[in-house]
Design a protein around this motif. Structure first.
Motif, PDB file in Angstrom:
ATOM      1  N   ARG A  32      12.055  25.276   2.155  1.00 36.47           N
ATOM      2  CA  ARG A  32      13.275  25.901   1.629  1.00 36.47           C
ATOM      3  C   ARG A  32      13.300  27.354   2.057  1.00 36.47           C
ATOM      4  O   ARG A  32      12.261  28.017   2.056  1.00 36.47           O
ATOM      5  N   LYS A  33      14.497  27.842   2.402  1.00 36.82           N
ATOM      6  CA  LYS A  33      14.667  29.239   2.811  1.00 36.82           C
ATOM      7  C   LYS A  33      15.910  29.805   2.141  1.00 36.82           C
ATOM      8  O   LYS A  33      16.885  29.094   1.919  1.00 36.82           O
ATOM      9  N   TRP A  34      15.841  31.099   1.857  1.00 32.42           N
ATOM     10  CA  TRP A  34      16.985  31.802   1.278  1.00 32.42           C
ATOM     11  C   TRP A  34      17.337  32.968   2.188  1.00 32.42           C
ATOM     12  O   TRP A  34      16.471  33.571   2.820  1.00 32.42           O
ATOM     13  N   ARG A  35      18.633  33.262   2.242  1.00 32.21           N
ATOM     14  CA  ARG A  35      19.102  34.386   3.063  1.00 32.21           C
ATOM     15  C   ARG A  35      19.100  35.652   2.212  1.00 32.21           C
ATOM     16  O   ARG A  35      19.772  35.728   1.185  1.00 32.21           O
ATOM     17  N   VAL A  36      18.323  36.609   2.638  1.00 31.90           N
ATOM     18  CA  VAL A  36      18.274  37.916   1.996  1.00 31.90           C
ATOM     19  C   VAL A  36      18.461  38.926   3.124  1.00 31.90           C
ATOM     20  O   VAL A  36      17.574  39.119   3.950  1.00 31.90           O
ATOM     21  N   SER A  37      19.645  39.516   3.176  1.00 30.86           N
ATOM     22  CA  SER A  37      19.974  40.431   4.270  1.00 30.86           C
ATOM     23  C   SER A  37      19.635  41.871   3.907  1.00 30.86           C
ATOM     24  O   SER A  37      19.950  42.346   2.816  1.00 30.86           O
ATOM     25  N   ALA A  38      18.982  42.542   4.844  1.00 29.02           N
ATOM     26  CA  ALA A  38      18.659  43.962   4.650  1.00 29.02           C
ATOM     27  C   ALA A  38      19.853  44.806   5.084  1.00 29.02           C
ATOM     28  O   ALA A  38      20.492  44.530   6.090  1.00 29.02           O
ATOM     29  N   GLN A  39      20.158  45.826   4.295  1.00 30.58           N
ATOM     30  CA  GLN A  39      21.230  46.761   4.625  1.00 30.58           C
ATOM     31  C   GLN A  39      20.617  48.156   4.672  1.00 30.58           C
ATOM     32  O   GLN A  39      20.036  48.631   3.707  1.00 30.58           O
ATOM     33  N   SER A  40      20.746  48.776   5.834  1.00 32.01           N
ATOM     34  CA  SER A  40      20.156  50.106   6.016  1.00 32.01           C
ATOM     35  C   SER A  40      20.860  51.131   5.144  1.00 32.01           C
ATOM     36  O   SER A  40      22.073  51.072   4.925  1.00 32.01           O
ATOM     37  N   VAL A  41      20.078  52.066   4.632  1.00 27.75           N
ATOM     38  CA  VAL A  41      20.618  53.189   3.872  1.00 27.75           C
ATOM     39  C   VAL A  41      20.044  54.472   4.484  1.00 27.75           C
ATOM     40  O   VAL A  41      18.971  54.468   5.074  1.00 27.75           O
ATOM     41  N   ILE A  42      20.788  55.555   4.334  1.00 24.50           N
ATOM     42  CA  ILE A  42      20.335  56.843   4.876  1.00 24.50           C
ATOM     43  C   ILE A  42      19.173  57.357   4.036  1.00 24.50           C
ATOM     44  O   ILE A  42      19.251  57.405   2.808  1.00 24.50           O
ATOM     45  N   ASN A  43      18.098  57.717   4.717  1.00 32.98           N
ATOM     46  CA  ASN A  43      16.917  58.292   4.062  1.00 32.98           C
ATOM     47  C   ASN A  43      16.365  57.429   2.930  1.00 32.98           C
ATOM     48  O   ASN A  43      16.040  57.940   1.866  1.00 32.98           O
ATOM     49  N   GLY A  44      16.273  56.155   3.134  1.00 27.79           N
ATOM     50  CA  GLY A  44      15.726  55.338   2.060  1.00 27.79           C
ATOM     51  C   GLY A  44      15.337  53.946   2.531  1.00 27.79           C
ATOM     52  O   GLY A  44      15.599  53.543   3.658  1.00 27.79           O
ATOM     53  N   TYR A  45      14.699  53.282   1.638  1.00 28.77           N
ATOM     54  CA  TYR A  45      14.288  51.907   1.878  1.00 28.77           C
ATOM     55  C   TYR A  45      15.540  51.035   1.917  1.00 28.77           C
ATOM     56  O   TYR A  45      16.483  51.242   1.139  1.00 28.77           O
ATOM     57  N   PRO A  46      15.603  50.056   2.813  1.00 25.34           N
ATOM     58  CA  PRO A  46      16.804  49.202   2.901  1.00 25.34           C
ATOM     59  C   PRO A  46      17.107  48.508   1.569  1.00 25.34           C
ATOM     60  O   PRO A  46      16.200  48.167   0.809  1.00 25.34           O
ATOM     61  N   GLN A  47      18.386  48.316   1.312  1.00 21.36           N
ATOM     62  CA  GLN A  47      18.838  47.534   0.171  1.00 21.36           C
ATOM     63  C   GLN A  47      18.917  46.076   0.624  1.00 21.36           C
ATOM     64  O   GLN A  47      19.135  45.794   1.801  1.00 21.36           O
ATOM     65  N   HIS A  48      18.746  45.162  -0.302  1.00 19.00           N
ATOM     66  CA  HIS A  48      18.760  43.753   0.063  1.00 19.00           C
ATOM     67  C   HIS A  48      19.814  43.004  -0.737  1.00 19.00           C
ATOM     68  O   HIS A  48      19.966  43.224  -1.931  1.00 19.00           O
TER      69      HIS A  48
END
Length: 134
Positions: free
Chosen positions: A34-50
């Motif tokens: 089983r797999k789930w889609r968790v997309s990373a979204q880049s943010v300025i000066n920070g850890y990516p949001q998911h």
């Protein structure tokens, strides 16, 4: 009168539709993926949001080795092909747990052993299944 115990020769281990896995012809391996889609979204000066965007297809695979001493190879082959060629999803059961209803995506067959005359006496099937949900 004999006092000898009767020994169980076959016990259910699981099944995929009409193909029943028993202790003498059970899969050598089963994989449930089983797999789930968790997309990373880049943010300025920070850890990516998911962001969670859902589940991908659930797949399963099984490797089944059959020997003519314990199974009718022709009947099992015909049942596997018939189940694979139907629109109906079949229940995939391991022990007492129904994993879901699955259709066959692919079926690989290996001839493991033959008689000197070329008659197949042992075959391994590798099933790749995909879950079907209503």
């Amino acid at each position: 009168m004999s006092n000898s115990k009767q020994v169980m020769k076959y016990g259910s281990w699981g099944s995929w539709g009409d193909i029943v896995f028993k202790t003498m012809d059970s899969p050598t391996s089963v994989n449930d993926n089983r797999k789930w889609r968790v997309s990373a979204q880049s943010v300025i000066n920070g850890y990516p949001q998911h962001q969670f965007t859902g589940e991908d297809e659930r797949t399963a695979s099984a490797s089944i080795t059959l020997h003519n001493e314990f199974a009718d190879l022709t009947a099992m082959h015909n049942t596997l092909i018939a189940q694979s060629n139907t629109d109906n999803a079949q229940p995939f059961i391991i022990g007492h747990t129904v994993l879901g209803f699955f259709k066959c995506r692919s079926l690989d067959r290996t001839y493991d052993d033959t008689t000197p005359e070329g008659i197949v006496i042992a075959t391994t099937y590798k099933l790749k299944l995909v879950e079907v949900r209503e």
